[in-house]
Design an enzyme around this catalytic site. Structure first.
Site, mmCIF file in Angstrom:
data_model
loop_
_atom_site.group_PDB
_atom_site.id
_atom_site.type_symbol
_atom_site.label_atom_id
_atom_site.label_comp_id
_atom_site.label_asym_id
_atom_site.label_seq_id
_atom_site.Cartn_x
_atom_site.Cartn_y
_atom_site.Cartn_z
ATOM 1 N N LYS A 89 -2.784 6.373 1.550
ATOM 2 C CA LYS A 89 -2.487 6.894 2.894
ATOM 3 C C LYS A 89 -1.476 8.025 2.739
ATOM 4 O O LYS A 89 -0.284 7.851 2.986
ATOM 5 C CB LYS A 89 -1.953 5.765 3.782
ATOM 6 C CG LYS A 89 -2.546 5.782 5.194
ATOM 7 C CD LYS A 89 -2.233 4.504 5.935
ATOM 8 C CE LYS A 89 -2.556 4.592 7.405
ATOM 9 N NZ LYS A 89 -3.990 4.609 7.729
ATOM 10 N N ARG A 108 0.827 -1.210 0.000
ATOM 11 C CA ARG A 108 0.000 0.000 0.000
ATOM 12 C C ARG A 108 0.861 1.260 0.000
ATOM 13 O O ARG A 108 0.538 2.250 -0.657
ATOM 14 C CB ARG A 108 -0.929 -0.031 1.218
ATOM 15 C CG ARG A 108 -2.053 0.972 1.170
ATOM 16 C CD ARG A 108 -3.078 0.708 2.245
ATOM 17 N NE ARG A 108 -2.549 0.900 3.590
ATOM 18 C CZ ARG A 108 -3.217 0.631 4.712
ATOM 19 N NH1 ARG A 108 -4.449 0.139 4.638
ATOM 20 N NH2 ARG A 108 -2.681 0.824 5.888
ATOM 21 N N GLU A 118 -16.283 6.551 4.817
ATOM 22 C CA GLU A 118 -15.609 5.995 5.995
ATOM 23 C C GLU A 118 -15.524 7.045 7.088
ATOM 24 O O GLU A 118 -15.929 8.188 6.903
ATOM 25 C CB GLU A 118 -14.218 5.470 5.631
ATOM 26 C CG GLU A 118 -13.252 6.527 5.122
ATOM 27 C CD GLU A 118 -11.829 5.984 4.983
ATOM 28 O OE1 GLU A 118 -11.393 5.179 5.830
ATOM 29 O OE2 GLU A 118 -11.149 6.376 4.023
#
Ligand SMILES: *Cc1c(COP(=O)(O)O)cnc(C)c1O
Length: 364
Positions: A205, A102, A241
Site C-alpha cells: 500500500k 502490512r 483487482e
C-alpha cells in the site's frame, strides 16, 4: 494553540464521557467517503536511527521540506481501517494487527523504518479515543475511517532514502465509498492501463501505485463505470483487482474464487470474506489466476471488497467495447454477496458473534 492541545490521558476518560452526550452534530447517515477534519491526530518522528515519542496534536497541516523524498520519489506508504460503534456502545476495530504488519512490509520494501506494532496500536487507539465525538453512532451506517501513514521527510535531492520520517494517524467519519448507502451494485471497466508490474510494488500500500490510477479511474467513469478493473500487466488476461478493492467471484458448485497474483494488494477484507465463505457458508474457496474473457460466463456473482468499499456487488463489466452483465440485469444484488456482506458487517459492528477473534476493542 492552547485551545487545541490534546487531552492528557488521565483526562481522556472524563472528556469522552462528556463527549458521549455531545457527539458532533453531523448528519451521519448522509456522509460520503470524504475528509472531515477531526480534533486530534497522532504524530511521531524517526530521526538518527530511532523513533522519538509521539503525541496527539491538533494541527492537520504538515510542514515539509521541499526536497522531501515522499514528495518527489513517493517514499511513503499508508494504511486504512475503520472504527465502529457497537450496539452496546463499545468502540471496535477490525483486525488492526494485520494493518500494522502490512504497513511494515511496505516500509521495508521502500527502505523506511518499521513502525513498532506497539506504537502503531497505541497511536490508533489514542487517536480514536481523543476523537470520540467524531465516531459515528451505532446504526448510522457510517464509521470512523483511520488513515495511518509513513512519509519520508527532510532535506534531500538525489534518489536517496529520507533521513527523517513521520508516522501519522488521522481519522475522518465516513459513509459508503460508492455513493448509495447499504449494498450498492457497481460496475467496473477494464482499463487498458496497467496498475502494477509483476515484480513491482503492487502488493504494497504505497502511494506510487495510485497516482497512475487516477486517469484509469477517470476513463472508467467516463464509460459509466464506478471504477477501473485491472488485468495482469504481463498478458492482459487475468483479473488483478479494481482501483482500490480486491475481487471475489462466486462460481457454480458453491465455490468462491479470488485472483492469485503478486501484483495485487493483499486485502484484509478479502481474506476475511474468504474465511467466512469457507467456515460459515461451507463454500469451497480457491485462490488462482482467473482469466476474464474465458471465464466470465461462468461467474455467478462478483464483488469488489476492501475496507472502504466493504463488499460491493459487481453487476457488469466493460471490456472489448461492450458491457457484459455478471449478475442478472447488472443492477441487482445477488444472494451470495448479500449474505457475505451481512455476515462481515455483522461481525464488524459487533452484531454477530466474533468466532474468529477479529474485533479489537478500544477502551474509551
Ligand atoms: C486498500 C486496498 C484494498 C483493500 O484492502 P483492505 O485491507 O481490505 O482494506 C484493495 N486494493 C487496493 C489497491 C487497496 O489499496
Amino acid at each position: 494553540m492552547l485551545d487545541n492541545m490534546p487531552p492528557k490521558s488521565s483526562e481522556t476518560r472524563k472528556l469522552n464521557l462528556d463527549a458521549n452526550v455531545t457527539k458532533k452534530d453531523l448528519k451521519w447517515a448522509e456522509l460520503g467517503f470524504q475528509y472531515h477534519k477531526t480534533d486530534y491526530r497522532f504524530s511521531a518522528v524517526h530521526e538518527n536511527g530511532h523513533w522519538k515519542d509521539g503525541a496527539l496534536i491538533g494541527d492537520e497541516i504538515i510542514e515539509i521540506h521541499e526536497g522531501a523524498p515522499s514528495l518527489h520519489y513517493a517514499q511513503q506508504c499508508f494504511e486504512g481501517l475503520k472504527a465502529q460503534t457497537a450496539k452496546d456502545g463499545r468502540v471496535v476495530l477490525f483486525r488492526p494487527d494485520l494493518n500494522s504488519e502490512r504497513m511494515n512490509q511496505a516500509a521495508t520494501r521502500l527502505l523506511m523504518p518499521e513502525v513498532p506494532n506497539e506504537m502503531f496500536s497505541q497511536a490508533i487507539e489514542e487517536t480514536v479515543r481523543a476523537n470520540y465525538a467524531w465516531i459515528p453512532p451505532y446504526g448510522s451506517g457510517a464509521s470512523l475511517y483511520i488513515r495511518p501513514m509513513l512519509i519520508g521527510e527532510g532535506e534531500n535531492l538525489g534518489l536517496n532514502p529520507a533521513q527523517r520520517f513521520q508516522f501519522r494517524v488521522f481519522v475522518s467519519p465516513v459513509g459508503p465509498y460508492y455513493k448509495e448507502a447499504g449494498l450498492a451494485v457497481i460496475s467496473l471497466a477494464v482499463s487498458n492501463m496497467d496498475r502494477a508490474a509483476p515484480n513491482g510494488t503492487g502488493s504494497y500500500k504505497v502511494g506510487a501505485n495510485y497516482a497512475g490510477g487516477l486517469l484509469a479511474t477517470r476513463k472508467a467513469q467516463e464509460l459509466g463505470a464506478n471504477e477501473a478493473l485491472y488485468l495482469d500487466s504481463a498478458e492482459g488476461r487475468y483479473i488483478d483487482e479494481a482501483g482500490s478493492a480486491n475481487i471475489i467471484i462466486a462460481m457454480k458448485g458453491a465455490k468462491v474464487i479470488t485472483p492469485l497474483s503478486d501484483a495485487i494488494l493483499p486485502s484484509i477484507t478479502r481474506r476475511s470474506l474468504m474465511e467466512i465463505a469457507a467456515r460459515q457458508l461451507n463454500m469451497k474457496i480457491e485462490e488462482r489466476p482467473i482469466e476474464l474473457r474465458a471465464e466470465y460466463t461462468n461467474f455467478i456473482e462478483m464483488g469488489a471488497c476492501g475496507t472502504a468499499a466493504v463488499l460491493s456487488p459487481v453487476g457488469r463489466i466493460w471490456f472489448d467495447d461492450s458491457w457484459h452483465a455478471v449478475f442478472e440485469d447488472g443492477q441487482t444484488v445477488g444472494p451470495i454477496m448479500q449474505e457475505m456482506y451481512d455476515i462481515l458487517v455483522g461481525i464488524q459492528k459487533g452484531d454477530l458473534a466474533d468466532h474468529y477473534g477479529w474485533l479489537h476493542e478500544v477502551s474509551i
